[in-house]
Write a protein that holds these residues in place. Structure first.
Motif, mmCIF file in Angstrom:
data_model
loop_
_atom_site.group_PDB
_atom_site.id
_atom_site.type_symbol
_atom_site.label_atom_id
_atom_site.label_comp_id
_atom_site.label_asym_id
_atom_site.label_seq_id
_atom_site.Cartn_x
_atom_site.Cartn_y
_atom_site.Cartn_z
ATOM 1 N N TRP A 14 14.762 24.577 -14.480
ATOM 2 C CA TRP A 14 14.236 25.135 -13.238
ATOM 3 C C TRP A 14 14.913 26.467 -12.938
ATOM 4 C CZ3 TRP A 14 13.868 20.529 -9.232
ATOM 5 C CH2 TRP A 14 12.986 19.566 -9.745
ATOM 6 N N PHE B 263 10.588 23.691 -8.849
ATOM 7 C CA PHE B 263 9.870 22.689 -9.640
ATOM 8 C C PHE B 263 8.409 23.089 -9.845
ATOM 9 C CE2 PHE B 263 6.979 18.993 -8.880
ATOM 10 C CZ PHE B 263 6.912 18.562 -10.197
ATOM 11 N N HIS C 262 8.183 26.110 -12.162
ATOM 12 C CA HIS C 262 8.479 25.730 -13.543
ATOM 13 C C HIS C 262 7.296 24.995 -14.168
ATOM 14 C CE1 HIS C 262 10.718 24.348 -17.026
ATOM 15 N NE2 HIS C 262 10.435 23.095 -16.723
ATOM 16 N N ARG C 263 6.694 24.098 -13.409
ATOM 17 C CA ARG C 263 5.541 23.343 -13.907
ATOM 18 C C ARG C 263 4.362 24.272 -14.174
ATOM 19 N NH1 ARG C 263 2.871 18.584 -10.328
ATOM 20 N NH2 ARG C 263 2.186 20.417 -9.133
ATOM 21 N N GLY D 207 4.410 23.855 -17.894
ATOM 22 C CA GLY D 207 3.851 22.514 -17.932
ATOM 23 C C GLY D 207 4.860 21.444 -17.571
ATOM 24 N N GLY D 208 6.081 21.871 -17.278
ATOM 25 C CA GLY D 208 7.096 20.931 -16.805
ATOM 26 C C GLY D 208 8.065 20.480 -17.859
ATOM 27 N N ASP E 110 10.465 15.240 -22.140
ATOM 28 C CA ASP E 110 9.418 15.396 -21.134
ATOM 29 C C ASP E 110 9.991 15.039 -19.794
ATOM 30 O OD1 ASP E 110 7.154 15.583 -19.694
ATOM 31 O OD2 ASP E 110 6.117 13.867 -20.596
#
Length: 373
Positions: A223, A353, A356-357, A361-362, A372
């Motif tokens: 992050w 968060f 970043h996603r 895509g996280g 993951d």
């Protein structure tokens, strides 16, 4: 007045004044289908609420929150959930005593924002300080409650680690103790010391400063962003925006200036579940990006500016005056700052968060495997 908003994808705007009819916030960017009720927000507001002890302001505000938009419930949803549209929340002011401020209608309180606001705008709300009042932080706590709802697996907790000259003993630091006393103190032995100090300060009509520490555990690696989107820079900016905050440090902070390179470097080993750090001088952030360690920061709060001691100042006409501030004030703003520090940390992490996603895509890419998160 501009600059009443912060955040990027998770964006918060606060509004209202200390002695106006109400204050509140608008949270934009909260994802849809997240369960959210006023009762869940109220839990955090109750932790900040004034009038809960002799060492905080005696202003009696229930701080009852109303969610005006951005949520929906019917037989197709699992209770009341967010819709993805702006969430507006309102907290009514019910115990204003504006007459307490009539004597400073044209006078500038030393150490307060009175003069700076007047110099910039040519007008100011002297009743409790208007937007400069710590009352505004109730709206931040409400926004933080929403942020916590999207931070699955992240735990944020704060503690007072110093009041005036009296700092805790780090060897006795116990997070569980912070809920067992009215001072958010993680060192049980310091409670009586702080109580004696605050009693002396309160009876003299003066005030004292404090340091609040916040820790966020469960923050995955990745992050934040390099250079101009650094997680520690955005966290520091958010914490410095809190009323009466005068200093922020992340990790070892200013103490690291006295470290050697060997002492400062957080050494690493490979563990069963990924990289392991042997220390945390960096406060969980390197190069502006979270490492997977606990994110740790501390905020220094100045003594409350409103005190009964007679102080030298001037008024709007430019006359020299002697001034004392009447009314109901916290002898130490650090006590009620803990929920605010937690809330601002939550808002920054929720924004990090979502960003970043959106970019990756996280996923977090770790040595030896792809995790993951």
């Amino acid at each position: 007045m501009s600059h009443n908003s912060f955040g990027h994808l998770f964006r918060v705007t606060t509004w209202g004044e200390s002695h106006g009819p109400a204050l509140g916030c608008v949270v934009d960017g909260c994802p849809p289908n997240i369960r959210l009720t006023a009762e869940e927000v109220q839990v955090w507001l109750d932790k900040r609420r004034p009038g809960q002890g002799k060492f905080v302001t005696q202003r009696q505000e229930p701080d009852a929150v109303k969610i005006l938009s951005g949520v929906f419930a019917d037989d197709r949803t699992d209770g009341q959930v967010t819709t993805g549209t702006p969430i507006s929340m309102m907290i009514e002011n019910v115990d204003q005593r504006s007459r307490d401020y009539s004597e400073i209608a044209q006078a500038f309180r030393p150490g307060h924002a009175d003069y700076a606001y007047f110099a910039k705008y040519g007008v100011r709300d002297y009743r409790g300080g208007g937007r400069a009042s710590a009352r505004e932080t109730a709206a931040r706590v409400a926004a933080g409650a929403v942020a916590r709802k999207i931070l699955d697996g992240v735990t944020i907790r704060g503690a007072v680690v110093q009041i005036g000259p009296h700092a805790i003993d780090r060897s006795r630091f116990d997070w569980d103790q912070t809920t067992e006393n009215p001072f958010w103190c993680p060192d049980p032995a310091m409670v009586s010391v702080w109580e004696e100090h605050l009693e002396m300060v309160r009876k003299s009509g003066s005030s004292t400063g404090a340091i609040v520490e916040v820790e966020a555990t469960g923050v995955p690696a990745g992050w934040g962003a390099p250079i101009y989107g650094k997680l520690d820079a955005e966290l520091a900016g958010a914490l410095m925006s809190i009323n009466a905050a005068k200093g922020v440090e992340v990790g070892a902070g200013f103490a690291s200036a006295a470290f050697s390179g060997e002492e400062n470097a957080d050494e690493m080993r490979m563990g069963n579940d990924g990289p392991m750090f042997l220390s945390n001088s960096a406060g969980g952030i390197l190069g502006g990006i979270s490492t997977g360690q606990s994110v740790v920061a501390r905020v220094a709060f100045k003594p409350t500016s409103s005190i009964l001691s007679l102080r030298q100042s001037i008024n709007e006409a430019g006359d020299d005056i002697d001034l004392r501030t009447k009314g109901r004030h916290d002898p130490c703003v650090g006590l009620r700052a803990v929920p605010v520090v937690e809330a601002m940390t939550a808002c920054v992490l929720a924004d990090a968060f979502l960003r970043h996603r959106a970019q990756t895509g996280g996923g977090a890419h770790l040595p030896g495997k792809v995790a993951d998160r």
